[in-house]
Each structure stands twice: as C-alpha cells, then as structure tokens.
Design an enzyme around this catalytic site. Sequence first.
Site, PDB file in Angstrom:
ATOM      1  N   PRO A  76     -31.718 -12.743 -15.913  1.00 22.40           N
ATOM      2  CA  PRO A  76     -32.672 -11.771 -15.375  1.00 22.40           C
ATOM      3  C   PRO A  76     -32.549 -11.628 -13.848  1.00 22.40           C
ATOM      4  CG  PRO A  76     -33.799 -13.803 -15.990  1.00 22.40           C
ATOM      5  CD  PRO A  76     -32.366 -13.955 -16.408  1.00 22.40           C
ATOM      6  N   GLN A  78     -34.385 -12.471 -11.293  1.00 28.74           N
ATOM      7  CA  GLN A  78     -34.625 -13.682 -10.501  1.00 28.74           C
ATOM      8  C   GLN A  78     -34.065 -14.904 -11.238  1.00 28.74           C
ATOM      9  OE1 GLN A  78     -35.596 -14.249  -7.468  1.00 28.74           O
ATOM     10  NE2 GLN A  78     -36.069 -12.143  -6.953  1.00 28.74           N
ATOM     11  N   SER A  79     -32.808 -14.828 -11.636  1.00 32.89           N
ATOM     12  CA  SER A  79     -32.205 -15.917 -12.397  1.00 32.89           C
ATOM     13  C   SER A  79     -31.725 -17.046 -11.485  1.00 32.89           C
ATOM     14  CB  SER A  79     -31.017 -15.376 -13.203  1.00 32.89           C
ATOM     15  OG  SER A  79     -30.233 -16.452 -13.688  1.00 32.89           O
ATOM     16  N   ASN A  80     -32.255 -18.244 -11.725  1.00 35.86           N
ATOM     17  CA  ASN A  80     -31.769 -19.416 -10.985  1.00 35.86           C
ATOM     18  C   ASN A  80     -30.353 -19.761 -11.420  1.00 35.86           C
ATOM     19  OD1 ASN A  80     -34.327 -20.018  -9.672  1.00 35.86           O
ATOM     20  ND2 ASN A  80     -35.037 -20.527 -11.742  1.00 35.86           N
ATOM     21  N   CYS A  82     -27.997 -17.634 -12.422  1.00 36.05           N
ATOM     22  CA  CYS A  82     -27.046 -16.731 -11.755  1.00 36.05           C
ATOM     23  C   CYS A  82     -26.832 -17.170 -10.307  1.00 36.05           C
ATOM     24  CB  CYS A  82     -27.545 -15.289 -11.803  1.00 36.05           C
ATOM     25  SG  CYS A  82     -27.395 -14.544 -13.444  1.00 36.05           S
TER      26      CYS A  82
END
Length: 339
Positions: A76, A78-80, A82
């Site tokens: 998503p 706000q992906s940690n 990624c």
Amino acid sequence: MNYEKLTHREPVLLAHLPTPLYRLDRLSEVLGGPEIWIKRDDATGVGMGGNKVRKLQYLLAEAREQSATALLTAGPLQSNHCRQTAAVAAAAGLDCILVIEDRVRDADALYRTNGNLLLDRLFGARFVVLDGGANLEAALEQQARKVREQGGVPYVIPVGASSALGALGYVDCAAEIAGQTDFTFDHWIHATGSGGTQAGLVAGAEWHHLNVQILGINILDVPAAQVAHRIRTIADEVLLNAGHVSTEKHDVTVLDGYVGEAFGKPTEGMIEAVSLLGRTEGLVLDPVHTGKAMAGLIDQVRKGRFASGERLLFIHTGGLPSTFAYAPLWSLEAVTTNF
Ligand SMILES: *Cc1c(COP(=O)(O)O)cnc(C)c1O
C-alpha cells in the site's frame, strides 16, 4: 542454525543486530498487570528499520545468487515493506520498482506524500501506482517482464517478504531473543499481517524448544483464521525444509478485534496506545501495525488474560515513518482538546 535444506545461502548482513531488549518499567506500572518487556526490531537500522530488514537479508542473498539487477515488490501507499525494500536495494546497489496499491480511502495529502512514500523516493525507488483491489501479482509480473526486456534481471519479492525464505529472518530473531535473557518469556506479542514474522517466530520457538505462547494481533481486514492458516503454511515449510520434522501441529494464535473499520484506519484504542507509549516510555509506535498491536496488548491485560507474575515481550516491528503520515491525529488542536 543449519538452514541448508532450505537455503545454502548465508543472509546478507545489513541489519544492526542484535536489537535491544529491555523492560518497560513505566508501562508495566501504569497497566498494573504482568511485567512488559520490549524487543526493538524497529531498530534494525537500514532505511529507518523495521521487521522486513531481517527477512530481506535472506531474499537479497537469493537475488544476488541470481545476479539480479532490480528488486520488485508491492504494497500500500504507506508500506513499511516497500520502504525497507527500497533501502535494501539502494544499499545493495540494485534498482527498486514498487507496485503501490492506493487502498486507504479518503487518504489526505500528507498520507500521499510524507512518511514511507517520502523515504521511498529518497532511496531512489521507481513507482507504479494502482487503484485499490488491482491485481498486484499481475502488475509485478508485467514490471518484471519490462526489466527483462531492458536487459536486466528482476527479482520479485512477495508482499511483506513473507515466504519461507524470508521467515528465516524471524527464526533468527527467536534465537536472538532466547539468548538475551536467562529466562523464557511466557508470551511474545506482535502485530501480524502477511504472516512471515509470526511464522518465523513459531518455527524458531519450536526449533529451540522455547515454551512461549506467541500471540499475533491481526492488523489486516482479513479474518484471523485466514491469517493463521497462512502463518501455519509458512512455518510448516520452514521447519520441513530445515529438516526438522514436527510431529505436533504448532499452535498459531492470531487475535481479531483490533483492526477497527479497516486496515490503516485509526482506532480509539490505537490512539490511546500510541499516546500512552509516547508519554510513559518515550517510544514511538505506528498507527497501522504496532499501535493496534499495543492496543490489543493493553486490552488483553485489562481483560485479565495474563497472570501478574508473567512476563510479556512486545516485539516492536517498526513502522515509525508512517506515524508522520497520520500527523493530524496528534495535531495541537486534537491534543489540546483531549488534555
Ligand atoms: C509488515 C509489518 C508487520 C507485519 O509483519 P508480517 O510479517 O507481514 O506479518 C508488523 N508491523 C510492521 C510495522 C510492519 O511493517
């Protein structure tokens, strides 16, 4: 541990390990129940840290073996995961392509620019942004094809880096925890999502004969039974491939009730938990994962799930950058009103 049947690779050592482990005296006192400790896996170092770094160390080893030129993954906005993949790719001298799913409804401008997304850009990642519900696997495959057409070698990392190979990072963490105290915790508690963290911990605890209850707090809007099933599948694969044939069905506990309206949507319990940890311990939790997991821990303490002599370990899985994307929750106005 000998992981040879799963992988003859050594992890590429990037994380700052071991992460600290200590007792939260003030929080334990305020809650008045069991003794609460913390494992600071938010402090794994690379790209502002978090739980994906331990998993990515194993995946990067495989990527290098395949002479990959680019790491590809999805998540998503706000992906940690990624963000940590982008940082690991930068540190390893590889390209990074992120397939981003725009899935949180009514996200504001801050959510679309700050936090993990800002860091993804600083780490030099390239983006493909899709609407919520899009087929991420297909998009990843398409991007991988593009990399190949341009003469590169793509390495596709599953969402959350939650494969059996990635979960080895948390088999390591289980051993690391066991080595940091001269007692065994009664419970380990943490946020659970794509499942690799809990699968690694479950497999690691079984391998090292640690008599600990592992409690995952579900932060996805998918039923806990489904999350637990995935965790069991990954844990089985880890243990089987490591040559450890288990006769018992391992116990996988995932608790529902703390995600609220949807993944990534704030809850009252999360706001209370994040504020409480900030005020009592000077610690930062995130609104999406660790804040909801801590809300679950607090609620379970209040409901009397744990005996007062027990020791709980909260595994802080990271996520700090996304706190900045949720700044209005703690705006001066909101904080003054609640005072
Ligand atoms: C990804 C993530 C989790 C969930 O870990 P899984 O291995 O996907 O279950 C928990 N907390 C944070 C901060 C994360 O980024």
